[in-house]
Design a protein around this motif. Structure first.
Motif, PDB file in Angstrom:
ATOM      1  N   GLU A   1     108.995  42.753 -29.699  1.00 60.58           N
ATOM      2  CA  GLU A   1     108.748  44.083 -29.129  1.00 60.58           C
ATOM      3  C   GLU A   1     107.996  44.978 -30.111  1.00 60.58           C
ATOM      4  O   GLU A   1     107.129  45.761 -29.717  1.00 60.58           O
ATOM      5  N   ARG A   2     108.321  44.868 -31.383  1.00 60.20           N
ATOM      6  CA  ARG A   2     107.631  45.670 -32.385  1.00 60.20           C
ATOM      7  C   ARG A   2     106.145  45.330 -32.427  1.00 60.20           C
ATOM      8  O   ARG A   2     105.288  46.199 -32.622  1.00 60.20           O
ATOM      9  N   ASN A   3     105.838  44.064 -32.206  1.00 59.99           N
ATOM     10  CA  ASN A   3     104.441  43.625 -32.262  1.00 59.99           C
ATOM     11  C   ASN A   3     103.635  44.024 -31.037  1.00 59.99           C
ATOM     12  O   ASN A   3     102.410  44.184 -31.121  1.00 59.99           O
ATOM     13  N   VAL A   4     104.275  44.134 -29.878  1.00 60.15           N
ATOM     14  CA  VAL A   4     103.528  44.400 -28.643  1.00 60.15           C
ATOM     15  C   VAL A   4     103.683  45.838 -28.171  1.00 60.15           C
ATOM     16  O   VAL A   4     103.147  46.205 -27.127  1.00 60.15           O
ATOM     17  N   ARG A   5     104.354  46.677 -28.930  1.00 61.21           N
ATOM     18  CA  ARG A   5     104.684  48.007 -28.432  1.00 61.21           C
ATOM     19  C   ARG A   5     103.474  48.911 -28.221  1.00 61.21           C
ATOM     20  O   ARG A   5     103.548  49.888 -27.464  1.00 61.21           O
ATOM     21  N   LEU A   6     102.336  48.619 -28.841  1.00 55.87           N
ATOM     22  CA  LEU A   6     101.139  49.433 -28.613  1.00 55.87           C
ATOM     23  C   LEU A   6     100.662  49.338 -27.172  1.00 55.87           C
ATOM     24  O   LEU A   6      99.937  50.208 -26.700  1.00 55.87           O
ATOM     25  N   SER A   7     101.068  48.281 -26.469  1.00 50.82           N
ATOM     26  CA  SER A   7     100.680  48.130 -25.069  1.00 50.82           C
ATOM     27  C   SER A   7     101.662  48.819 -24.128  1.00 50.82           C
ATOM     28  O   SER A   7     101.455  48.835 -22.921  1.00 50.82           O
ATOM     29  N   ARG A   8     102.740  49.385 -24.674  1.00 47.24           N
ATOM     30  CA  ARG A   8     103.723  50.106 -23.874  1.00 47.24           C
ATOM     31  C   ARG A   8     103.297  51.570 -23.788  1.00 47.24           C
ATOM     32  O   ARG A   8     103.532  52.353 -24.699  1.00 47.24           O
ATOM     33  N   LYS A   9     102.688  51.966 -22.697  1.00 49.06           N
ATOM     34  CA  LYS A   9     102.060  53.282 -22.591  1.00 49.06           C
ATOM     35  C   LYS A   9     103.064  54.433 -22.547  1.00 49.06           C
ATOM     36  O   LYS A   9     102.733  55.556 -22.905  1.00 49.06           O
ATOM     37  N   ASP A  10     104.278  54.168 -22.076  1.00 47.00           N
ATOM     38  CA  ASP A  10     105.228  55.271 -21.892  1.00 47.00           C
ATOM     39  C   ASP A  10     106.297  55.317 -22.972  1.00 47.00           C
ATOM     40  O   ASP A  10     107.298  55.991 -22.830  1.00 47.00           O
ATOM     41  N   LEU A  11     106.081  54.614 -24.088  1.00 47.94           N
ATOM     42  CA  LEU A  11     107.115  54.541 -25.115  1.00 47.94           C
ATOM     43  C   LEU A  11     106.629  55.151 -26.425  1.00 47.94           C
ATOM     44  O   LEU A  11     105.789  54.587 -27.111  1.00 47.94           O
ATOM     45  N   PRO A  12     107.143  56.316 -26.802  1.00 47.03           N
ATOM     46  CA  PRO A  12     106.796  56.872 -28.111  1.00 47.03           C
ATOM     47  C   PRO A  12     107.504  56.105 -29.204  1.00 47.03           C
ATOM     48  O   PRO A  12     108.265  55.174 -28.938  1.00 47.03           O
ATOM     49  N   ASP A  13     107.291  56.505 -30.452  1.00 46.40           N
ATOM     50  CA  ASP A  13     107.956  55.825 -31.558  1.00 46.40           C
ATOM     51  C   ASP A  13     109.467  55.918 -31.389  1.00 46.40           C
ATOM     52  O   ASP A  13     110.004  56.993 -31.107  1.00 46.40           O
ATOM     53  N   PRO A  14     110.180  54.787 -31.577  1.00 42.40           N
ATOM     54  CA  PRO A  14     111.642  54.824 -31.494  1.00 42.40           C
ATOM     55  C   PRO A  14     112.210  55.470 -32.745  1.00 42.40           C
ATOM     56  O   PRO A  14     111.491  56.041 -33.553  1.00 42.40           O
ATOM     57  N   ASP A  15     113.516  55.345 -32.938  1.00 43.86           N
ATOM     58  CA  ASP A  15     114.153  56.010 -34.083  1.00 43.86           C
ATOM     59  C   ASP A  15     113.927  55.283 -35.401  1.00 43.86           C
ATOM     60  O   ASP A  15     114.469  55.665 -36.413  1.00 43.86           O
ATOM     61  N   GLY A  16     113.109  54.256 -35.404  1.00 43.83           N
ATOM     62  CA  GLY A  16     112.752  53.574 -36.641  1.00 43.83           C
ATOM     63  C   GLY A  16     113.531  52.314 -36.910  1.00 43.83           C
ATOM     64  O   GLY A  16     113.168  51.550 -37.788  1.00 43.83           O
ATOM     65  N   ALA A  17     114.610  52.064 -36.157  1.00 45.38           N
ATOM     66  CA  ALA A  17     115.438  50.891 -36.435  1.00 45.38           C
ATOM     67  C   ALA A  17     115.152  49.740 -35.483  1.00 45.38           C
ATOM     68  O   ALA A  17     114.936  48.608 -35.911  1.00 45.38           O
ATOM     69  N   ILE A  18     115.147  49.996 -34.198  1.00 48.49           N
ATOM     70  CA  ILE A  18     115.025  48.964 -33.188  1.00 48.49           C
ATOM     71  C   ILE A  18     113.871  49.303 -32.247  1.00 48.49           C
ATOM     72  O   ILE A  18     113.681  50.460 -31.872  1.00 48.49           O
ATOM     73  N   SER A  19     113.115  48.285 -31.844  1.00 53.35           N
ATOM     74  CA  SER A  19     111.951  48.502 -30.981  1.00 53.35           C
ATOM     75  C   SER A  19     112.089  47.881 -29.593  1.00 53.35           C
ATOM     76  O   SER A  19     111.122  47.849 -28.839  1.00 53.35           O
ATOM     77  N   ILE A  20     113.244  47.340 -29.259  1.00 49.52           N
ATOM     78  CA  ILE A  20     113.419  46.699 -27.954  1.00 49.52           C
ATOM     79  C   ILE A  20     113.129  47.689 -26.836  1.00 49.52           C
ATOM     80  O   ILE A  20     113.593  48.831 -26.874  1.00 49.52           O
TER      81      ILE A  20
END
Length: 295
Positions: A25-44
């Motif tokens: 999820e951390r690697n593909v998160r740039l393709s998630r248009k509606d997801l801002p940066d998480p709290d820094g610990a988990i990217s699921i």
């Protein structure tokens, strides 16, 4: 790692499975248009509809009771009485709950991944990540190696985008590193061997997926290391084969061009995969290796 271990203790899900999902999820998160940066610990990642429930009129709902009423995946994982898909522990626990519907063994975890992603490639990549993490017992797996020994007689320049004609007009998706027959070819990163065998364009070739979801393509090799197989975990500097001139024909074709290693890199964003120029990475890795040898 503390969160992964905590989840393992609470659910029985092996930590390396959870770490692999989070890494993907951390690697593909740039393709998630509606997801801002998480709290820094988990990217699921959970979509608003997944989290709050498709029938919920408020897709940004953070109330565990109403989320549960509408069948959403959201849950309060950190005890603050809110269920936020942007808080790592909440997302981690919600994904663990999804896995527990199926089981914590290898095959049932694969099924849980398929039901979540509906993409065979995502399942394969995540299971590969899990194997790498489990092999080394840690998540801080960084570092790279130049694909041929620094002191070998080799040369290369940026050939990205050059025209290629054999088999039809196409562009060159990589960098050619010229060296003598049999010069050792090495893994450039931590990862897992996804592909090994013959390709009519690339000859004897190996494909390795690293933990940043980059696919490293080594082609025109003279042969493979005896102990390298599909599914093997590798680390930077691991011998995988030798430089050759194979390719441009049926299995065994060789000598149609000077010996060299074709090195390509491809990126997967969770939906599709594309090639990018590896030349800057090669220059960096060669420079760092030279500096390390001079110490």
């Amino acid at each position: 790692m503390q969160l992964y271990k905590k989840t393992e203790a609470a659910t029985g899900i092996p930590w390396h499975y959870i770490a692999a999902v989070d890494q993907y999820e951390r690697n593909v998160r740039l393709s998630r248009k509606d997801l801002p940066d998480p709290d820094g610990a988990i990217s699921i990642y959970f979509s608003p509809e997944q989290w709050a429930g498709a029938a919920n009129p408020n897709h940004e709902d953070k109330h565990p009771v109403s989320i549960s009423f509408f069948g959403g995946a959201g849950i309060d994982g950190n005890g603050n009485r809110k269920a936020s898909r942007f808080e790592g522990e909440d997302a981690l626990q919600a994904f663990a709950n999804h896995v527990l519907k199926y089981g914590t063994d290898n095959e049932n975890f694969r099924i849980a991944l398929w039901e979540y992603y509906h993409r065979d490639k995502a399942v394969g990549i995540i299971m590969g990540f899990a194997k790498v993490f489990n092999e080394f017992g840690r998540i801080d797996l960084e570092g790279n190696a130049f694909p041929v020994p620094y002191r070998s007689n080799h040369s290369y320049k940026n050939t990205w985008g050059d025209a290629r004609g054999w088999g039809g007009r196409r562009m060159h998706e990589g960098t050619d590193i010229f060296a003598g027959y049999g010069v050792p070819v090495r893994a450039t990163s931590y990862g897992i061997v996804e592909m090994k065998g013959w390709n009519r364009f690339g000859g004897w070739r190996i494909g390795i997926r690293d933990l940043n979801n980059n696919y490293h393509y080594y082609a025109h090799m003279s042969g493979f290391a005896k102990d390298i197989n599909v599914g093997d975990v590798v680390e930077p500097g691991k011998l995988i084969g030798g430089v050759g001139s194979s390719g441009y024909g049926p299995p065994g074709t060789s000598g149609k061009f000077p010996p060299h290693l074709h090195y390509g890199m491809y990126k997967d964003n969770g939906f599709t995969e594309w090639a990018f120029d590896p030349f800057p990475h090669l220059r960096k890795w060669e420079r760092l290796e030279k500096k390390a040898k001079q110490r």
